[in-house]
Design a protein around this motif. Structure first.
Motif, PDB file in Angstrom:
ATOM      1  N   SER A 108       0.826  -1.201   0.000  1.00  0.00           N
ATOM      2  CA  SER A 108       0.000   0.000   0.000  1.00  0.00           C
ATOM      3  C   SER A 108       0.865   1.258   0.000  1.00  0.00           C
ATOM      4  CB  SER A 108      -0.925   0.018   1.223  1.00  0.00           C
ATOM      5  OG  SER A 108      -1.782  -1.109   1.215  1.00  0.00           O
ATOM      6  N   PHE A 109       0.343   2.309  -0.615  1.00  0.00           N
ATOM      7  CA  PHE A 109       1.037   3.590  -0.636  1.00  0.00           C
ATOM      8  C   PHE A 109       0.018   4.693  -0.871  1.00  0.00           C
ATOM      9  CE2 PHE A 109       0.870   1.983  -4.919  1.00  0.00           C
ATOM     10  CZ  PHE A 109       0.577   3.088  -5.705  1.00  0.00           C
ATOM     11  N   THR A 110       0.417   5.904  -0.517  1.00  0.00           N
ATOM     12  CA  THR A 110      -0.425   7.064  -0.765  1.00  0.00           C
ATOM     13  C   THR A 110      -0.131   7.583  -2.169  1.00  0.00           C
ATOM     14  OG1 THR A 110      -0.430   7.680   1.572  1.00  0.00           O
ATOM     15  CG2 THR A 110      -1.035   9.381  -0.018  1.00  0.00           C
ATOM     16  N   TRP A 119       4.883   7.923  -0.521  1.00  0.00           N
ATOM     17  CA  TRP A 119       4.698   7.582   0.896  1.00  0.00           C
ATOM     18  C   TRP A 119       4.181   6.144   0.972  1.00  0.00           C
ATOM     19  CZ3 TRP A 119       6.814   9.380   4.918  1.00  0.00           C
ATOM     20  CH2 TRP A 119       6.230   9.430   6.177  1.00  0.00           C
ATOM     21  N   ASP A 121       3.435   2.380   2.819  1.00  0.00           N
ATOM     22  CA  ASP A 121       2.972   1.779   4.073  1.00  0.00           C
ATOM     23  C   ASP A 121       3.632   0.421   4.266  1.00  0.00           C
ATOM     24  OD1 ASP A 121       1.677   0.805   6.270  1.00  0.00           O
ATOM     25  OD2 ASP A 121      -0.334   0.802   5.382  1.00  0.00           O
ATOM     26  N   ARG A 123       3.933  -0.889   7.501  1.00  0.00           N
ATOM     27  CA  ARG A 123       3.643  -1.205   8.898  1.00  0.00           C
ATOM     28  C   ARG A 123       3.596  -2.703   9.147  1.00  0.00           C
ATOM     29  NH1 ARG A 123      -1.674   2.339   9.635  1.00  0.00           N
ATOM     30  NH2 ARG A 123      -1.924   1.534   7.502  1.00  0.00           N
ATOM     31  N   SER A 124       3.193  -3.464   8.143  1.00  0.00           N
ATOM     32  CA  SER A 124       3.098  -4.918   8.317  1.00  0.00           C
ATOM     33  C   SER A 124       4.459  -5.568   8.485  1.00  0.00           C
ATOM     34  CB  SER A 124       2.381  -5.541   7.116  1.00  0.00           C
ATOM     35  OG  SER A 124       3.107  -5.312   5.916  1.00  0.00           O
ATOM     36  N   GLU A 134      10.837   0.580  13.925  1.00  0.00           N
ATOM     37  CA  GLU A 134      10.992   1.197  12.606  1.00  0.00           C
ATOM     38  C   GLU A 134      12.447   1.511  12.330  1.00  0.00           C
ATOM     39  OE1 GLU A 134       8.394   4.576  10.859  1.00  0.00           O
ATOM     40  OE2 GLU A 134      10.278   5.560  11.444  1.00  0.00           O
ATOM     41  N   GLY A 153       9.784   6.971   8.375  1.00  0.00           N
ATOM     42  CA  GLY A 153       8.722   7.927   8.633  1.00  0.00           C
ATOM     43  C   GLY A 153       9.004   8.882   9.777  1.00  0.00           C
ATOM     44  N   ALA A 158       6.145  11.410  10.702  1.00  0.00           N
ATOM     45  CA  ALA A 158       4.958  10.587  10.472  1.00  0.00           C
ATOM     46  C   ALA A 158       4.148  10.459  11.755  1.00  0.00           C
ATOM     47  CB  ALA A 158       5.368   9.200   9.977  1.00  0.00           C
ATOM     48  N   TRP A 163       5.754   3.882   8.182  1.00  0.00           N
ATOM     49  CA  TRP A 163       5.654   4.530   6.879  1.00  0.00           C
ATOM     50  C   TRP A 163       7.047   4.961   6.429  1.00  0.00           C
ATOM     51  CZ3 TRP A 163       1.161   5.185   3.979  1.00  0.00           C
ATOM     52  CH2 TRP A 163      -0.019   4.813   4.621  1.00  0.00           C
TER      53      TRP A 163
END
Length: 228
Positions: A108-110, A119, A121, A123-124, A134, A153, A158, A163
């Protein structure tokens, strides 16, 4: 900027908000690939901000030679039009390559609509939702094990860990694809590793666990949990 300042109501902003809170910063580092020249500008109607910047600008003024060179460049309208058009084309192609590879990989990303960053994602990939996890993922995982550098991030303020910022503007298509390939393989591998052990074991945690086993030989062997 001039339109915003003269007719702020048309943009849904009270004049006092423009006066106090609207600040526009621009530099040549990104759009003009001229980070080494260290040239930028600030547009604001906020007088306290103007006063503060004026006090600082004495120590970071742009040299006359740099100003002359940049003026010549920006006044060359034919070059500016050609450069901007080609720059946008290359940035668009680079972003499409990165976005396509991330989408195909299920990361996933923005979506980006401007700038030179994406940006992402991750997190997983964190064993724990902490800034320390992180930092370790970035330093021990991405830099040391994968051999690439993306920005964590926390360095970008963040809201939560996990991120990362990827710059797609300074590398070619093959490099972008290689980055995503390494990222996908690393995340998949460490996810499997975490089924029986943590994503990694820091030196302090490992030394602590070794000392505990040494002090208690009867302690059963098993995976060492990070942070214990």
């Amino acid at each position: 900027m001039a339109v915003l300042a003269s007719r702020p109501q048309e943009h849904g902003l009270p004049p006092e908000d423009v006066q106090s809170y609207v600040h526009v910063m621009f530099g040549l580092s990104k759009d003009w690939c001229a980070s080494g020249l260290r040239v930028g500008c600030l547009w604001t109607l906020n007088e306290p901000v103007q006063s503060a910047i004026q006090n600082l600008s004495y120590f970071c003024g742009v040299s006359g030679m740099a100003q002359h060179m940049l003026a010549d460049m920006l006044e060359d309208t034919a070059f500016v039009k050609k450069y901007v058009k080609e720059n946008l084309r290359r940035l668009g192609a680079a972003y499409d390559t990165l976005a396509g590879a991330l989408t195909k990989a299920g990361i996933s990303f923005t979506p980006a609509v401007a700038s030179v960053f994406c940006w992402v994602d991750l997190r997983s990939a964190l064993p724990q939702a902490t800034w320390e996890a992180e930092r370790q993922l970035w330093e021990e995982g991405f830099v040391q094990r994968c051999g690439f550098i993306i920005t964590p991030g926390q360095s970008c303020h963040a809201a939560e860990p996990g991120w990362f910022r990827i710059c797609y503007a300074i590398v070619d298509k093959d490099t972008i694809l290689e980055l995503v390939d390494r990222l996908v393989k690393f995340v998949a591998k460490t996810a499997a590793e975490r089924q029986g052990m943590p994503l990694w074991i820091s030196r302090d945690s490992l030394q602590k666990a070794q000392q505990q086993i040494k002090n208690d030989p009867a302690q059963p062997e098993g995976p060492v949990q990070h942070g214990q």
